[in-house]
Design a protein around this motif. Structure first.
Motif, PDB file in Angstrom:
ATOM      1  N   ALA A   4       0.845  -1.199   0.000  1.00 24.71           N
ATOM      2  CA  ALA A   4       0.000   0.000   0.000  1.00 24.71           C
ATOM      3  C   ALA A   4       0.879   1.248   0.000  1.00 24.71           C
ATOM      4  O   ALA A   4       2.012   1.226   0.495  1.00 24.71           O
ATOM      5  CB  ALA A   4      -0.900  -0.004   1.226  1.00 24.71           C
ATOM      6  N   ASP A   8      -3.458   5.357  -1.161  1.00 27.15           N
ATOM      7  CA  ASP A   8      -4.510   4.349  -0.966  1.00 27.15           C
ATOM      8  C   ASP A   8      -5.389   4.632   0.255  1.00 27.15           C
ATOM      9  O   ASP A   8      -6.446   4.018   0.410  1.00 27.15           O
ATOM     10  CB  ASP A   8      -3.884   2.958  -0.782  1.00 27.15           C
ATOM     11  CG  ASP A   8      -3.151   2.470  -2.015  1.00 27.15           C
ATOM     12  OD1 ASP A   8      -3.578   2.798  -3.142  1.00 27.15           O
ATOM     13  OD2 ASP A   8      -2.145   1.748  -1.843  1.00 27.15           O
ATOM     14  N   GLU A  11      -9.280   5.182  -0.079  1.00 28.90           N
ATOM     15  CA  GLU A  11     -10.042   3.974  -0.432  1.00 28.90           C
ATOM     16  C   GLU A  11     -10.074   2.982   0.737  1.00 28.90           C
ATOM     17  O   GLU A  11     -11.091   2.329   0.968  1.00 28.90           O
ATOM     18  CB  GLU A  11      -9.428   3.307  -1.668  1.00 28.90           C
ATOM     19  CG  GLU A  11      -9.678   4.099  -2.950  1.00 28.90           C
ATOM     20  CD  GLU A  11      -8.962   3.475  -4.129  1.00 28.90           C
ATOM     21  OE1 GLU A  11      -9.627   2.705  -4.860  1.00 28.90           O
ATOM     22  OE2 GLU A  11      -7.760   3.731  -4.312  1.00 28.90           O
ATOM     23  N   GLU A  54      -6.196  -5.517  -5.755  1.00 24.18           N
ATOM     24  CA  GLU A  54      -6.938  -4.678  -6.697  1.00 24.18           C
ATOM     25  C   GLU A  54      -7.680  -5.545  -7.705  1.00 24.18           C
ATOM     26  O   GLU A  54      -7.252  -6.657  -8.002  1.00 24.18           O
ATOM     27  CB  GLU A  54      -5.980  -3.751  -7.453  1.00 24.18           C
ATOM     28  CG  GLU A  54      -5.299  -2.726  -6.566  1.00 24.18           C
ATOM     29  CD  GLU A  54      -4.307  -1.856  -7.325  1.00 24.18           C
ATOM     30  OE1 GLU A  54      -4.400  -0.630  -7.216  1.00 24.18           O
ATOM     31  OE2 GLU A  54      -3.438  -2.421  -8.021  1.00 24.18           O
ATOM     32  N   LEU A  59      -8.861  -0.561  -5.707  1.00 26.70           N
ATOM     33  CA  LEU A  59      -8.454  -1.185  -4.446  1.00 26.70           C
ATOM     34  C   LEU A  59      -9.692  -1.837  -3.827  1.00 26.70           C
ATOM     35  O   LEU A  59     -10.687  -1.165  -3.593  1.00 26.70           O
ATOM     36  CB  LEU A  59      -7.879  -0.116  -3.518  1.00 26.70           C
ATOM     37  CG  LEU A  59      -7.144  -0.614  -2.268  1.00 26.70           C
ATOM     38  CD1 LEU A  59      -6.172   0.462  -1.799  1.00 26.70           C
ATOM     39  CD2 LEU A  59      -8.076  -0.989  -1.157  1.00 26.70           C
TER      40      LEU A  59
END
Length: 168
Positions: A4, A8, A11, A54, A59
């Motif tokens: 990550a 990110d 999300e 993903e 994601l």
């Protein structure tokens, strides 16, 4: 699966929000406004311990895997007394559930452990988190015992898995 990155976080926090709402629908208070927080994931990313899955560039899941054992694990009857990897903070976007992503995350943890010459994994979840308890059993984790954690009313179930390097 990939590590990550800070981009990110938005999300990840959206998945957390949706997961908490779903948990509340079956009276599971494992996650709430106090845990997990954005700072937990920022810390995981900074340490290189957070991984994401993903689908079509979106994601859809995440898991934190490291060597940090909660102090509450002390005193449980673990099979081995050796270095292990621990699975923390795992969730799949509710819209992508029942498609094998949770199992994929668990298999990734197995591979990551073996790549680090570790054959032992530990994890835990709230006793009433039926979905995670079922996933751990499906992925050949064995129930070790229970602990009190995060000041929650009910206990947490603790699991372990010893990997066989020959079968990976």
């Amino acid at each position: 699966m990939r590590k990550a990155v800070m981009e990110d976080i938005k999300e990840i926090m959206q998945i957390i929000k949706e997961t908490i709402t779903e948990m509340q629908n079956y009276n599971n208070t494992q996650w709430d406004e106090n845990y997990p927080r954005e700072k937990d994931f920022i810390n995981d990313i900074q340490k290189g311990d957070l991984y994401v899955a993903e689908r079509e560039g979106k994601l859809v899941a995440f898991v934190c895997i490291n060597k940090v054992e909660p102090v509450e694990y002390t005193g449980l009857n673990w099979s081995l007394n050796e270095v292990c990897m621990v699975i923390h903070r795992m969730a799949v976007n509710p819209n992508y559930r029942r498609s094998g992503i949770g199992t994929e995350l668990m298999k990734f943890a197995d591979k990551l452990a073996l790549q680090n010459n570790i054959r032992y994994l530990k994890t835990d979840t709230y006793s009433i988190n039926t979905k995670m308890n079922a996933l751990f059993k499906k992925c050949s984790y064995n129930l070790v015992g229970e602990m009190s954690f995060l000041g929650k009313e009910k206990s947490f179930y603790c699991y372990e898995k010893v990997l066989n390097k020959d079968r990976m």
